[in-house]
Design an enzyme around this catalytic site. Structure first.
Site, PDB file in Angstrom:
ATOM      1  CG  ASP A  14      -1.679   1.257   1.621  1.00  0.00           C
ATOM      2  OD1 ASP A  14      -2.289   1.497   0.492  1.00  0.00           O
ATOM      3  OD2 ASP A  14      -1.537   1.769   2.498  1.00  0.00           O
ATOM      4  CG  ASP A  16      -1.676   7.496   0.434  1.00  0.00           C
ATOM      5  OD1 ASP A  16      -1.024   8.607   0.609  1.00  0.00           O
ATOM      6  OD2 ASP A  16      -2.673   7.533  -0.569  1.00  0.00           O
TER       7      ASP A  16
END
Length: 217
Positions: A14, A16
């Site tokens: 991922d 953020d």
């Protein structure tokens, strides 16, 4: 913690809250937007790990009846125009994977421009330092739907059961698990440890450095 006993087929990351600690920037943007509108600030954790347009389209709030894309465009005007701080171990993890021949994919609810800025400005890496980027624009359904992680595994020709994923949100953890990834590690930048464990994370870490040994077969 023990090291990996079998080769990792792919490193699925991922962006953020996992590679870059951008959630404080986003929170400031949402708070500024809601204040500008004169709306009560909701529980902003509902946005973490998910595409904002999906939240505006499916969750009840003062935005009910408005065009989700238009609301998002307004929110983005309030997000500070600055790069996010890199999560410790982010650059090292990507470099170690590439050096060892493990393909790397970023699977994110953000757009491609933010991915590029984060790689270059926050992680001081080249854009081609990762093998694949799957953004909000590449799938019809966002996290917690597994489409993004499933697409990454297909494009990398990687066995999801042998992949290693890192996520900071329960939506992201569930998305990776739903795609068949068994080793999903939580990064505790945005949510309490218990929340990520309840979502199915095998372990939760303060940053990405504990994942480095897991790349060693």
């Amino acid at each position: 913690m023990t090291g990996a006993t079998t080769a990792v087929s792919a490193l699925l990351l991922d962006l953020d809250g996992t590679l870059v600690d951008s959630e404080p920037l986003h929170r400031r943007g949402y708070e500024s937007f809601f204040a500008h509108k004169g709306w009560e600030v909701p529980d902003l954790s509902v946005f973490t790990g998910r595409r904002a347009v999906d939240v505006f389209a499916t969750e009840h709030g003062p935005w009910d009846g408005l065009d989700p894309e238009a609301v998002l465009a307004e929110v983005l005007e309030h997000v500070p125009d600055e790069a996010a701080r890199a999560v410790p171990g982010a650059r090292e993890l990507i470099e170690a994977a590439r050096a060892g021949g493990t393909p790397v994919a970023i699977v994110t609810s953000a757009g491609p421009d933010w991915v590029q800025r984060s790689l270059v400005e926050s992680l001081t890496l080249e854009v081609d330092s990762v093998d694949l980027v799957v953004t909000a624009r590449d799938v019809e359904d966002g996290k917690p739907h597994p489409a993004g992680f499933a697409l990454a595994c297909r494009r990398l020709d990687a066995d999801p059961a042998a992949a290693l994923a890192a996520e900071d949100s329960p939506a992201g953890v569930r998305a990776a698990l739903g795609a068949g990834v068994r080793q999903v590690h939580g990064i505790g930048t945005s949510h309490p440890r218990e929340v990520l464990l309840d979502a199915g994370a095998v372990e939760v870490h303060g940053d990405l450095r504990p994942l480095l040994p897991l790349l060693r077969a």
